[in-house]
Structure formats: structure tokens, C-alpha cells
Write a protein that holds these residues in place. Structure first.
Motif, short mmCIF file in Angstrom:
data_model
loop_
_atom_site.label_atom_id
_atom_site.label_comp_id
_atom_site.label_asym_id
_atom_site.label_seq_id
_atom_site.Cartn_x
_atom_site.Cartn_y
_atom_site.Cartn_z
N PHE A 72 0.85 -1.19 0.00
CA PHE A 72 0.00 0.00 0.00
C PHE A 72 0.88 1.24 0.00
N GLN A 73 0.30 2.39 -0.38
CA GLN A 73 0.99 3.68 -0.37
C GLN A 73 0.05 4.76 0.12
N TYR A 74 0.64 5.76 0.75
CA TYR A 74 -0.12 6.91 1.22
C TYR A 74 0.75 8.15 1.10
N SER A 75 0.22 9.21 0.50
CA SER A 75 0.96 10.47 0.39
C SER A 75 0.60 11.35 1.58
N ALA A 76 1.58 11.55 2.45
CA ALA A 76 1.37 12.37 3.65
C ALA A 76 1.41 13.85 3.27
N THR A 77 0.52 14.63 3.83
CA THR A 77 0.50 16.06 3.53
C THR A 77 1.54 16.81 4.34
N THR A 78 1.81 16.34 5.55
CA THR A 78 2.82 16.96 6.40
C THR A 78 3.59 15.89 7.15
N PRO A 79 4.84 16.17 7.49
CA PRO A 79 5.56 15.22 8.34
C PRO A 79 4.88 15.17 9.70
N ASP A 80 4.54 13.99 10.15
CA ASP A 80 3.82 13.81 11.40
C ASP A 80 4.08 12.39 11.87
N ASP A 81 3.69 12.08 13.10
CA ASP A 81 3.71 10.70 13.57
C ASP A 81 2.46 10.03 12.99
N TYR A 82 2.65 8.98 12.22
CA TYR A 82 1.53 8.28 11.60
C TYR A 82 1.43 6.87 12.16
N LEU A 83 0.24 6.52 12.62
CA LEU A 83 -0.03 5.16 13.09
C LEU A 83 -0.73 4.42 11.95
N ILE A 84 -0.14 3.32 11.54
CA ILE A 84 -0.71 2.50 10.48
C ILE A 84 -1.27 1.24 11.13
N GLN A 85 -2.56 1.01 10.94
CA GLN A 85 -3.22 -0.16 11.49
C GLN A 85 -3.72 -1.01 10.33
N ALA A 86 -3.47 -2.30 10.41
CA ALA A 86 -3.91 -3.23 9.37
C ALA A 86 -4.83 -4.26 9.98
N ASN A 87 -5.83 -4.65 9.21
CA ASN A 87 -6.83 -5.61 9.68
C ASN A 87 -7.23 -6.50 8.51
N THR A 88 -7.20 -7.80 8.70
CA THR A 88 -7.58 -8.73 7.63
C THR A 88 -9.09 -8.95 7.58
N GLY A 89 -9.81 -8.52 8.59
CA GLY A 89 -11.25 -8.72 8.62
C GLY A 89 -11.66 -10.00 9.31
N ASP A 90 -10.69 -10.88 9.59
CA ASP A 90 -11.03 -12.14 10.26
C ASP A 90 -10.33 -12.25 11.61
N GLY A 91 -10.03 -11.11 12.21
CA GLY A 91 -9.46 -11.11 13.55
C GLY A 91 -7.96 -10.84 13.62
N HIS A 92 -7.26 -10.87 12.50
CA HIS A 92 -5.83 -10.57 12.50
C HIS A 92 -5.62 -9.07 12.39
N GLN A 93 -4.87 -8.51 13.36
CA GLN A 93 -4.60 -7.08 13.38
C GLN A 93 -3.13 -6.83 13.68
N ALA A 94 -2.61 -5.74 13.13
CA ALA A 94 -1.23 -5.35 13.39
C ALA A 94 -1.14 -3.84 13.22
N GLU A 95 -0.10 -3.25 13.82
CA GLU A 95 0.09 -1.81 13.65
C GLU A 95 1.58 -1.47 13.59
N TRP A 96 1.86 -0.32 13.00
CA TRP A 96 3.22 0.17 12.82
C TRP A 96 3.18 1.69 12.98
N LEU A 97 4.20 2.24 13.64
CA LEU A 97 4.28 3.68 13.84
C LEU A 97 5.44 4.24 13.05
N ILE A 98 5.17 5.29 12.28
CA ILE A 98 6.22 6.02 11.58
C ILE A 98 6.33 7.37 12.25
N LYS A 99 7.52 7.66 12.75
CA LYS A 99 7.77 8.94 13.43
C LYS A 99 7.95 10.05 12.40
N ALA A 100 7.67 11.28 12.80
CA ALA A 100 7.81 12.44 11.92
C ALA A 100 9.24 12.60 11.42
N GLU A 101 10.22 12.17 12.23
CA GLU A 101 11.62 12.31 11.85
C GLU A 101 11.97 11.45 10.63
#
Length: 187
Positions: A72-101
Motif C-alpha cells: 500500500f501507499q499513502y501520500s502524507a500532507t505533512t511530516p507527522d507521527d503516523y499510526l498505520i493499522q492493518a486488519n484482515t477482517g477475520d481477527g488478525h490485526q497489526a500496527e506500525w508507527l512512523i515517526k515524523a523524523e
């Protein structure tokens, strides 16, 4: 003794099942674009996973879907801390944090197509230096991001030593149980 064998086999199968369903998300910033992928431990990509990207300063999360390669791709409008959450829809979940730096500081401010002002020779070089720094940072991020993803995926895989350790653990538990049972039988 028969029950102990079944217990060991069950524990071994449960461990393998848990490893097979370990859901992961990985993301990195390249310029002002967030690139990411979702996969199960072992490397299998997850198609059509629901991805939510939420910036710290943003009120509204953005929803995306992973492609057939799990990317996947996302164009950020500003540098910020972004939390990315993923969900398969059948109970599997994961997350990743990208710091503004992680974002290039010049990615949203430097514009390589804007001509430098002609009123000062030093300002022209300063702007060129900023543009060059932005281009170098983007080129480095383009090369390092996929390498980091590959390392992360490799880290998430079960290694042979992990498997042997699990089998040794099972035999250790079985040995303790047999020892305890023989102690009880002698009494």
C-alpha cells in the motif's frame, strides 16, 4: 504415557498454527510518501487487508486497501507521527508507527522546479543545496526502505533454532512430567 504423547503433539501443532497466523505490517517513509506491506510471518502477502493511516495532528483517519502483493501507499500532507493499522477482517490485526523524523525535512518544502532568485548568488547556492539534499535523502530512502522491510520480514520468520528450541521445551516438560509421575508411583 499415552496422554503425555497427545499433549506433546497438541502443543507442537498449536505452536505451528500460532506462527502461521502471525500477522505483520511494515511501513517506511520515502520523501512524503508512506510505503508499506502486510504479510503473515513466513512471508505470505495479504491481499485486500484494510489499512488505516492516522496522523497525530489529523482528526480523520484515511482508509486504504492492500494490493495483491500486500503493498500500500499513502501520500502524507505533512511530516507527522503516523499510526498505520492493518486488519484482515477475520481477527488478525497489526500496527506500525512512523515517526515524523522519518520524513525528509525538505520533502514538503523544497520544490526542485522553482527557479532560484537572482538577487543573490549565495541564496541561489543555498536553494540548490537544499534541492540536492532533498534528492539525496529521497534516493537513500528509496534504497534503504525495501532493505529494512526485507530485514523485518526475515526477522519475523521462524528459524530452525526456534523450532529446535520449541521441541526441546516440549521434551523438557515431558521429562519433568515423567519424573513427577515416577515419584508418585514410588510412594
Amino acid at each position: 504415557m499415552h496422554n503425555l504423547r497427545w499433549l506433546g503433539l497438541t502443543l507442537l501443532l498449536l505452536h505451528a498454527t500460532a506462527e502461521a497466523h502471525l500477522f505483520k505490517v511494515f511501513a517506511y517513509a520515502e520523501g512524503n510518501t508512506i510505503h508499506g506491506s502486510v504479510y503473515f510471518a513466513g512471508g505470505n502477502a495479504v491481499e485486500n487487508a484494510e489499512i488505516t493511516v492516522k496522523g497525530k495532528a489529523s482528526d480523520k483517519p484515511v482508509s486504504l486497501t492492500s494490493n495483491r502483493k500486500g503493498e500500500f501507499q499513502y501520500s502524507a500532507t505533512t511530516p507527522d507521527d503516523y499510526l498505520i493499522q492493518a486488519n484482515t477482517g477475520d481477527g488478525h490485526q497489526a500496527e506500525w508507527l512512523i515517526k515524523a523524523e522519518a520524513f525528509s525535512p525538505t520533502a514538503t518544502t523544497a520544490n526542485p522546479t522553482t527557479p532560484a532568485s537572482s538577487d543573490s548568488h549565495s541564496k541561489r547556492f543555498e536553494k540548490s543545496d537544499q534541492q540536492l539534499a532533498s534528492l539525496v535523502e529521497q534516493a537513500v530512502a528509496k534504497q534503504i526502505g525495501p532493505l529494512r522491510e526485507s530485514l523485518q520480514r526475515n526477522h519475523d520468520r521462524a528459524r530452525f533454532s526456534d523450532i529446535l528450541g520449541g521441541i526441546g521445551f516440549i521434551f523438557g516438560i515431558a521429562g519433568i512430567a515423567l519424573w513427577w509421575r515416577s515419584k508418585q508411583a514410588n510412594r
